[in-house]
Design a protein around this motif. Structure first.
Motif, mmCIF file in Angstrom:
data_model
loop_
_atom_site.group_PDB
_atom_site.id
_atom_site.type_symbol
_atom_site.label_atom_id
_atom_site.label_comp_id
_atom_site.label_asym_id
_atom_site.label_seq_id
_atom_site.Cartn_x
_atom_site.Cartn_y
_atom_site.Cartn_z
ATOM 1 N N GLY A 172 0.887 -1.460 -0.060
ATOM 2 C CA GLY A 172 0.071 -0.073 0.012
ATOM 3 C C GLY A 172 0.799 1.260 -0.092
ATOM 4 O O GLY A 172 0.725 1.978 0.879
ATOM 5 N N ASN A 173 1.662 1.537 -1.040
ATOM 6 C CA ASN A 173 2.607 2.697 -1.222
ATOM 7 C C ASN A 173 1.852 3.758 -2.030
ATOM 8 O O ASN A 173 1.195 3.405 -3.025
ATOM 9 N N GLN A 174 2.509 4.853 -1.964
ATOM 10 C CA GLN A 174 2.094 5.928 -2.769
ATOM 11 C C GLN A 174 3.223 6.076 -3.763
ATOM 12 O O GLN A 174 4.460 6.111 -3.699
ATOM 13 N N PRO A 208 4.221 11.990 -8.162
ATOM 14 C CA PRO A 208 3.378 12.514 -9.577
ATOM 15 C C PRO A 208 4.263 12.188 -10.550
ATOM 16 O O PRO A 208 3.501 12.157 -11.602
ATOM 17 N N THR A 209 5.294 11.971 -10.697
ATOM 18 C CA THR A 209 6.268 11.787 -11.755
ATOM 19 C C THR A 209 6.177 10.549 -12.421
ATOM 20 O O THR A 209 6.761 10.150 -13.346
ATOM 21 N N ILE A 262 20.132 12.606 -14.567
ATOM 22 C CA ILE A 262 19.032 12.340 -13.503
ATOM 23 C C ILE A 262 19.049 11.035 -13.147
ATOM 24 O O ILE A 262 19.727 9.826 -13.545
ATOM 25 N N ASN A 279 11.294 9.139 -12.278
ATOM 26 C CA ASN A 279 11.095 10.460 -13.265
ATOM 27 C C ASN A 279 11.857 10.051 -14.499
ATOM 28 O O ASN A 279 12.690 10.746 -14.869
ATOM 29 N N GLY A 309 10.834 10.059 -17.615
ATOM 30 C CA GLY A 309 10.389 11.109 -18.749
ATOM 31 C C GLY A 309 11.672 11.982 -18.976
ATOM 32 O O GLY A 309 12.248 12.166 -19.908
ATOM 33 N N ALA A 310 12.072 12.477 -17.781
ATOM 34 C CA ALA A 310 13.070 13.703 -17.798
ATOM 35 C C ALA A 310 14.393 12.977 -18.264
ATOM 36 O O ALA A 310 15.352 13.567 -18.727
ATOM 37 N N ALA A 311 14.710 11.612 -17.646
ATOM 38 C CA ALA A 311 15.881 10.798 -17.861
ATOM 39 C C ALA A 311 15.964 10.511 -19.371
ATOM 40 O O ALA A 311 17.293 10.647 -20.209
ATOM 41 N N LEU A 343 5.441 14.868 -18.500
ATOM 42 C CA LEU A 343 6.495 15.826 -18.224
ATOM 43 C C LEU A 343 7.549 15.582 -19.404
ATOM 44 O O LEU A 343 8.333 16.501 -19.654
ATOM 45 N N GLU A 352 6.788 17.490 -22.431
ATOM 46 C CA GLU A 352 7.211 18.923 -22.206
ATOM 47 C C GLU A 352 8.430 19.154 -22.341
ATOM 48 O O GLU A 352 9.144 20.258 -22.888
ATOM 49 N N ILE A 353 9.407 18.527 -21.739
ATOM 50 C CA ILE A 353 10.732 18.773 -21.665
ATOM 51 C C ILE A 353 11.362 18.695 -23.230
ATOM 52 O O ILE A 353 12.285 19.408 -23.554
ATOM 53 N N ARG A 355 -5.661 6.488 -13.110
ATOM 54 C CA ARG A 355 -4.789 6.721 -11.928
ATOM 55 C C ARG A 355 -3.375 6.380 -12.491
ATOM 56 O O ARG A 355 -2.742 5.408 -11.935
ATOM 57 N N MET A 396 1.827 10.237 -15.118
ATOM 58 C CA MET A 396 2.165 11.079 -16.186
ATOM 59 C C MET A 396 2.118 10.109 -17.446
ATOM 60 O O MET A 396 2.370 10.646 -18.449
#
Lengths: 148, 363
Positions: free
Chosen positions: B149-151, B154-155, B190, B195, B197-199, B233, B236-237, B266, B269
């Protein structure tokens, strides 16, 4: 050298673009869920005190913890607890339910690799650090207590 | 030379895609060839399900091209699991000659590019190139147990269940492979595994830039420029990075990871995984090309080349992107000879069809 500068700049740029987790909604959700779990725990505590008046307070609280741990394992097995945890965040992690879930979920996941190499080996992959920190912490506190 | 413009005619004969239940509810649901209802596929482990999924995809692609397994000279592919087991085990089941690749989520275009060069060199006649991913097996290997049960931050992105395969051939068909670009491994430092997407965006930017330069094209020449799984994300980058290079990505740019899921789901990204670009390419893109809506498409699958060990040891995440340019070959539409030869082959393909039908009935 030039590459390092580029990487630092890029990391700063990415950081500015990353959406931040909204603190207040997360806090409220965690407060509500944590509160509900604690209220259920207190309910069990009162129930056991009423049903078994001969038990001492610490025995009643052990029974209450066992019930909460069982319910969490059961909900994890049913595939419900991950949804609860994803909603409530720290509210589900801080009470003993988080610990119970972090042991039962790898046990379920790695059951396919067999009892010894699957369940026994992988069971503590997530909760292991908590146990190690707890044991080390208690040793340190024990030593301090000895010389106080 | 990073870019190879194919001189001999190399064609993408057909593509086939299967996705899982969640992806099957998304905006592209009408384009996929098959949507599985049960993501375990009646197997005991998710690794076995992934294997079975890939097997169905490969057989489906062969069948859709009007071929039989015996006509296939080579299977080129890979997947995300350690030692690319899904692909090699699939090759074992189908008894196909196999070249295994690993480029993380860029595997689809990498296999397409290598397959095209094999055809170009005249080494093979029909090659099947494909890949797939499974959400549950990827989660177990890269992240946490499913029931924890982890969260997610947002990335984070959501590994899709699904995949696709294409048949590459030297026989004339509507979609031609015009050029391929093999990307460089690019690392902008990165370290956050949540994340991706940024990498991967810098690698995508570099590959797109190189491809455009070497083919003398501008972004306006394309009806569609697709990246694999940069997510919201990451894309956009990418737009920002290319703007610095004076390359403007307009409305013809999209990311497969963003396309495959609904905004209401849910998935943070967007989708990710090797199967992401594979399923979108082999469903939506080919469909639009065959309809004539897209005449020139650049597809750039993106991959993050880290392992759980390297990221735990604090290493940065290198990214890679390979590009394949598809062109609608309008001249071949008039060529009726190929159509008649296709008809002959449809009669001989019954074997693969039977296997697929049987498996589906069991589902």
């Amino acid at each position: 050298m030039d590459k390092n500068k580029r990487n630092v700049n890029y990391n700063l740029y990415v950081e500015s673009k990353v959406p931040k987790t909204k603190a207040w909604p997360s806090l409220v959700k965690a407060f509500i869920l944590g509160g509900i779990i604690c209220a259920i725990g207190q309910g069990f505590f009162d129930l056991y005190t009423y049903l078994f008046p001969s038990l001492t307070e610490s025995e009643v609280s052990t029974c209450m913890l066992m019930s909460i741990i069982f319910i969490t394992c059961f909900l994890t097995g049913l595939g419900v607890y991950d949804i609860i945890g994803a909603w409530g965040g720290a509210g589900s992690v801080i009470p003993i339910t988080g610990f119970s879930n972090s042991i039962s979920s790898p046990a379920i996941e790695f059951k396919k690799e067999g009892i010894i190499y699957g369940i026994c080996v992988k069971m503590f992959t997530i909760a292991g650090p908590v146990i190690v920190c707890g044991v080390v912490g208690s040793i340190v506190c024990g030593f301090i207590g000895l010389f106080m | 030379m990073q870019t190879h413009i194919l001189k001999h005619s190399v064609y993408l004969k057909s593509g086939y895609s299967i996705v899982g239940p969640l992806e099957g509810k998304g905006p592209l649901k009408d384009y996929f060839d098959y949507i599985i209802k049960d993501d375990t596929m009646k197997e005991k482990t998710f690794e076995k399900s992934e294997r079975k999924l890939l097997q169905h995809i490969i057989l489906g692609a062969i069948d859709k091209a009007g071929l039989s397994v015996r006509d296939i000279d080579l299977f080129i592919g890979g997947d995300l699991l350690n030692q690319i087991v899904s692909s090699s085990f699939t090759a074992r089941e189908l008894e196909l000659p196999f070249v295994g690749l690993y480029s993380a989520c860029a595997t689809m275009t990498e296999s397409l590019a290598i397959a095209s060069l094999f055809i170009e060199l005249g080494i093979a006649k029909h090659i099947v190139a494909g890949t797939c991913t499974h959400f549950s097996s990827a989660e177990r290997q890269y992240r946490f147990p499913l029931e924890l049960g982890n969260q997610r931050p947002p990335t984070a992105q959501w590994t899709i269940t699904g995949g696709g395969a294409s048949i590459i051939t030297n026989e004339k068909s509507k979609i031609k492979i015009y050029a391929v670009t093999f990307g460089k491994v690019i690392d902008f430092g990165i370290t956050d595994v949540n994340n991706m997407g940024a990498a991967m965006a810098p690698a995508a930017a570099d590959t797109i830039k190189t491809h455009l330069k070497n083919t003398n094209h501008s972004t306006k020449d394309y009806d569609m420029i697709l990246t694999g799984d940069l997510g919201k994300l990451g894309s956009e980058i990418l737009i920002d990075l290319l703007e610095h290079e004076n390359i403007i990505l307009g409305k013809n740019y999209a990311d497969c990871g963003c396309m495959i899921f609904d905004k209401t789901e849910r998935v943070f990204m967007g989708g990710s995984g090797a199967g992401c670009s594979a399923s979108v390419l082999n469903s939506y893109v080919l469909h639009k090309m065959l309809k004539g809506d897209f005449k020139r498409v650049l597809i750039v699958s993106t991959g993050a080349l880290m392992s759980t060990t390297t990221s735990q040891q604090g290493d940065t995440i290198p990214g890679i992107a390979h590009a394949v340019e598809l062109v609608l070959d309008t001249a071949s539409e008039k060529d009726k000879n190929t159509q008649s030869s296709n008809k002959k082959k449809i009669i001989t393909r019954s074997k693969t069809t039977k296997i697929i039908k049987k498996e589906r009935q069991n589902d």
